[in-house]
Structures are given as structure tokens and as C-alpha cells.
Design a protein around this motif. Structure first.
Motif, short mmCIF file in Angstrom:
data_model
loop_
_atom_site.label_atom_id
_atom_site.label_comp_id
_atom_site.label_asym_id
_atom_site.label_seq_id
_atom_site.Cartn_x
_atom_site.Cartn_y
_atom_site.Cartn_z
N LYS A 9 0.84 -1.20 0.00
CA LYS A 9 0.00 0.00 0.00
C LYS A 9 0.87 1.25 0.00
O LYS A 9 1.90 1.26 0.67
CB LYS A 9 -0.86 0.03 1.27
CG LYS A 9 -2.12 -0.75 1.15
CD LYS A 9 -2.95 -0.46 2.36
CE LYS A 9 -4.27 -1.16 2.32
NZ LYS A 9 -5.02 -0.96 3.54
N PRO A 10 0.47 2.33 -0.71
CA PRO A 10 1.27 3.54 -0.64
C PRO A 10 1.23 4.08 0.79
O PRO A 10 0.21 3.94 1.46
CB PRO A 10 0.57 4.50 -1.61
CG PRO A 10 -0.79 3.93 -1.83
CD PRO A 10 -0.71 2.48 -1.53
N PRO A 11 2.33 4.68 1.28
CA PRO A 11 2.31 5.19 2.64
C PRO A 11 1.28 6.30 2.78
O PRO A 11 1.07 7.08 1.86
CB PRO A 11 3.73 5.75 2.83
CG PRO A 11 4.29 5.90 1.46
CD PRO A 11 3.57 4.96 0.59
N MET A 12 0.61 6.29 3.87
CA MET A 12 -0.48 7.25 4.09
C MET A 12 0.10 8.58 4.53
O MET A 12 0.77 8.66 5.55
CB MET A 12 -1.35 6.63 5.18
CG MET A 12 -2.37 7.52 5.71
SD MET A 12 -3.79 7.52 4.70
CE MET A 12 -4.83 8.40 5.81
N SER A 13 -0.09 9.63 3.75
CA SER A 13 0.40 10.92 4.21
C SER A 13 -0.78 11.78 4.63
O SER A 13 -1.93 11.36 4.52
CB SER A 13 1.25 11.58 3.14
OG SER A 13 0.59 11.55 1.93
N TYR A 14 -0.49 12.98 5.10
CA TYR A 14 -1.53 13.81 5.71
C TYR A 14 -2.40 14.50 4.67
O TYR A 14 -3.61 14.47 4.72
CB TYR A 14 -0.84 14.83 6.62
CG TYR A 14 -1.81 15.66 7.39
CD1 TYR A 14 -2.63 15.07 8.35
CD2 TYR A 14 -1.91 17.02 7.16
CE1 TYR A 14 -3.55 15.82 9.05
CE2 TYR A 14 -2.81 17.77 7.87
CZ TYR A 14 -3.63 17.17 8.81
OH TYR A 14 -4.53 17.93 9.50
N PHE A 15 -1.72 15.14 3.69
CA PHE A 15 -2.45 15.85 2.65
C PHE A 15 -1.97 15.32 1.30
O PHE A 15 -0.78 15.39 1.01
CB PHE A 15 -2.20 17.35 2.79
CG PHE A 15 -3.08 18.20 1.92
CD1 PHE A 15 -4.45 18.02 1.91
CD2 PHE A 15 -2.54 19.20 1.12
CE1 PHE A 15 -5.28 18.82 1.12
CE2 PHE A 15 -3.35 19.99 0.32
CZ PHE A 15 -4.73 19.80 0.33
N SER A 16 -2.88 14.78 0.53
CA SER A 16 -2.47 14.12 -0.72
C SER A 16 -3.20 14.70 -1.91
O SER A 16 -4.43 14.84 -1.89
CB SER A 16 -2.84 12.63 -0.69
OG SER A 16 -2.37 12.02 0.47
N LEU A 17 -2.43 15.00 -2.94
CA LEU A 17 -3.01 15.34 -4.23
C LEU A 17 -2.61 14.19 -5.13
O LEU A 17 -1.42 13.96 -5.34
CB LEU A 17 -2.44 16.66 -4.77
CG LEU A 17 -2.56 17.88 -3.85
CD1 LEU A 17 -1.82 19.06 -4.43
CD2 LEU A 17 -4.02 18.23 -3.66
N ARG A 18 -3.59 13.45 -5.62
CA ARG A 18 -3.25 12.23 -6.37
C ARG A 18 -3.73 12.30 -7.81
O ARG A 18 -4.93 12.38 -8.05
CB ARG A 18 -3.86 11.00 -5.68
CG ARG A 18 -3.23 10.83 -4.29
CD ARG A 18 -3.37 9.42 -3.80
NE ARG A 18 -2.68 9.33 -2.52
CZ ARG A 18 -3.08 8.61 -1.49
NH1 ARG A 18 -4.17 7.87 -1.60
NH2 ARG A 18 -2.40 8.59 -0.37
N GLU A 38 3.37 15.58 4.59
CA GLU A 38 3.20 15.16 5.97
C GLU A 38 2.60 16.32 6.76
O GLU A 38 2.70 17.48 6.34
CB GLU A 38 4.55 14.78 6.59
CG GLU A 38 5.22 13.60 5.95
CD GLU A 38 4.33 12.37 5.91
OE1 GLU A 38 3.58 12.14 6.87
OE2 GLU A 38 4.36 11.66 4.90
N LYS A 39 2.06 16.05 7.92
CA LYS A 39 1.49 17.11 8.75
C LYS A 39 2.60 18.10 9.14
O LYS A 39 3.69 17.69 9.52
CB LYS A 39 0.88 16.51 10.01
CG LYS A 39 0.07 17.51 10.81
CD LYS A 39 -0.81 16.81 11.82
CE LYS A 39 -1.48 17.78 12.77
NZ LYS A 39 -2.18 18.88 12.13
#
Ligand code: ATP
Length: 330
Positions: A9-18, A38-39
């Protein structure tokens, strides 16, 4: 087995634009743009006019509908205007170039507007804190027209920060300020945002402004992410001519395609090397900047003269170390 799936799974970051893309009727403004923050991370996006910076921020704030891709905050999907009745989120605030204060409201009233539905004690606490942090205490009863551009800009920032957004998006908000005011405000803002732990995306066409807020820079060209890095890596290994030129002008090597030299990497001699004539000179803090017309090719080069030895009309021979040559295709 479970463990392998988890790692994939891709690492979960805080704010993502995908994979954000956006096409207007006549053109594509953003092509498959992705960014993970990241936060508390601050990043600057540098791009020339029309590169898609404002489009990106509006989509990131949930204020514009993208053609494809998704925005996530803390794992939650940010809905766009096609999906949400009242577009936008308190958690994500966007400050524009042309911020709009309420002209007939005082500084205090402007800052308090987003807090109308909050508890009075919280409102007062927020107001006093922001006035203090942004150095606006002496102006609390003034109307916007009684403030300088920089002070008005601070009120707009205070207004955006009043609801304690998790993410702050800055769209060239300092373009109305002079260079000295801008540097001071950027430094103050950097300290304030670090203290608050706010996640920030700052878009600008000025690399110098970007680097005053953060050393983490992303370069956008024609709606595409072309390079990401800190100032040293971007300066030493630019991928495109645009990235190279953000740091200094570049001189095209005569007879060699896609090869360039920075003014600081050209050495000056009185004999031996590429012959040119100094046609103009400027006094700068650490060196004289010379314009040199190359004899054989007729190219005009900009070179640094740290010892201030040459002046207009002089003959000068230019040479350089091969490893300093930048090879840039676009
Ligand atoms: N509403 C619109 N309709 C059609 N095209 C648009 C619209 N808004 C922006 N564009 C185009 O999309 C591209 C990206 O625009 P955008 O405003 O995002 O760029 P920018 O990098 O923020 O520019 P600037 O630094 O000048 O503000 C530009 O070529 C622009 O002309």
C-alpha cells in the motif's frame, strides 16, 4: 501474506493530491500532478505565469472541480464543488493574490468574521493571539483603507488563520508588497506557521520568495511537475532551462547544442580562451556583472568578474571547467 499486502500500500500521508488533471475548454492546465505532504510540512511550488499554480491550489482547497484525480486530507476525500453544496473547508484555507477584506469593517471585525458561530471566549482568544502574532495590535480599530498593503495582507492572513486551518494554501499573496516588506513578512509567517504546525503549500513565480519560506521546492512547467528538490540540488542539477534560470542567467555554448554555463562558472583571463569584448558592466554586491560579446559567434554572454578587473571596451578571454557545463534539453 497480510504483511506483504500491507507493505504494498502507498504510505499514508496527511495531505495528498493524487493524479490531478484539469482541462479547461481550450487547454489542459494540469497533467497528472501528484504530491504527498506530511502534517506540518511546508512546500513551495514555483512556476511561471500560466503554469497551473492557481488551478492546483483551487482544486486542493475543494473550490474547483478537477477533471480527474483526488484530494485527501487525513485520509478523507476532499469533495469538489460538483459534490459539495457549499464548496470549501474550514480545514483548508486559500489566500489569494487579491485578498478581499471587508472595506467597512475594522481589522478586528475582519479577523472575527470567520469565527461568527464560535464561542465568544474562543473568538476573543483567537483574535488577541493573531493580532499579537502578526503585530497588528495597534491597528485593531482601523479600516482596511487606513492600512498599508503589507498590513492589509497581514489582516488577510490573520483572517485565514482564525479558524486554525490544518492546511494553508498561499497563492502569491505577497505580490503587492515591496521586496523588503515581503522578506520580513515571509520570515514572520514562517515562524508563526511552524509554531502552529500548519501544513503549507506556497505557490509563487519567485524562487527567492519560495526559499525564504522553505527549502523544499517543486517546479511546475506547463501543468507538469518537472523537478523537486532543495535549493542546492535544483541549482546544481537543474533538469530544464527554466529551473536553471531561476538561479541565474545561463550562457549558451557556441556550436554545442543544449550546453550552458552560469555567469559565475566562467573564468576571465587576459590571454588564452574564448575571445570576447566587454560591452557593458554593472556593479553588484560581490562582483561586477559583465556583458561580453564573443568574437567568433557574436553571442552575448553574462559573466561575473569577482575581482572587478575588466571594464567596457576591454578584451577578455573566457574559459571554464568542463564539469561546470549544464546539459539542458528543454
Ligand atoms: N477559467 C479558465 N478557462 C480557461 N482557461 C483557464 C481558466 N483559468 C486558467 N486557465 C488557463 O490555464 C492555465 C493555468 O492557469 P493558472 O491560473 O492556474 O496558472 P498560474 O500558474 O496560476 O498563473 P499566474 O501565475 O499568472 O497566476 C493558463 O494557461 C490559463 O490561461
Amino acid at each position: 501474506m497480510l504483511n506483504i499486502e500491507y507493505r504494498r500500500k502507498p504510505p499514508m500521508s496527511y495531505f495528498s493530491l493524487r493524479h490531478i488533471s484539469k482541462s479547461y475548454e481550450t487547454q489542459t492546465a494540469l497533467h497528472d500532478f501528484s504530491l504527498e505532504l506530511e502534517k506540518g510540512e511546508m512546500i513551495a511550488i514555483v512556476g511561471e505565469s500560466g503554469s497551473g499554480k492557481s488551478t492546483l491550489l483551487r482544486i486542493a482547497a475543494g473550490l474547483m472541480t478537477q477533471s480527474s484525480g483526488e484530494v485527501l486530507l487525513n485520509g478523507q476525500k476532499i469533495e469538489n464543488p460538483a459534490e459539495k453544496l457549499v464548496p470549501g473547508y474550514d480545514e483548508i484555507k486559500l489566500i489569494y493574490q487579491d485578498y478581499q477584506l471587508f472595506p467597512n469593517s475594522t481589522v478586528e471585525e475582519n479577523i472575527l468574521r470567520p469565527l461568527l458561530l464560535f464561542d465568544p471566549a474562543y473568538r476573543k482568544k483567537q483574535l488577541d493571539r493573531l493580532l499579537r502574532q502578526l503585530g497588528l495590535e495597534a491597528y485593531r480599530q482601523r479600516l482596511p483603507r487606513q492600512l498599508s498593503g503589507g498590513q492589509q495582507q497581514k489582516v488577510a492572513i490573520a483572517q485565514a488563520l482564525a479558524v486554525e486551518p490544518e492546511v494553508l494554501l498561499l497563492d502569491e499573496p505577497f505580490s503587492h508588497l515591496d521586496a523588503i516588506q515581503k522578506r520580513k513578512l515571509l520570515q514572520e509567517l514562517k515562524e508563526l506557521l511552524q509554531e502552529m504546525g500548519t501544513t503549507v503549500i506556497f505557490v509563487t513565480h519567485e524562487l527567492d520568495d519560495a526559499l525564504r519560506l522553505t527549502d523544499s521546492v517543486l517546479i511546475l512547467q506547463k501543468g507538469k511537475l518537472v523537478q523537486r528538490g532543495n535549493s542546492q540540488s535544483l541549482c546544481e542539477h537543474p533538469k530544464t532551462r527554466y529551473v536553471a534560470r531561476l538561479f541565474s542567467s545561463i550562457n549558451s555554448l557556441p556550436g554545442v547544442d543544449h550546453a550552458y554555463l552560469r555567469p559565475a562558472d566562467v573564468k576571465l583571463r587576459t590571454k588564452g580562451g574564448l575571445l570576447g569584448h566587454v560591452v557593458d558592466q554593472r556593479f553588484l554586491v560581490h562582483y561586477n556583472s559583465l556583458f561580453v560579446r564573443l568574437k567568433d559567434s557574436g553571442l552575448l554572454w553574462e559573466v561575473d568578474d569577482p575581482q572587478r578587473r575588466f571594464t567596457a571596451g576591454d578584451r577578455v578571454y573566457l574559459h571554464w571547467d568542463e564539469e561546470k557545463v549544464l546539459r539542458l534539453k528543454s
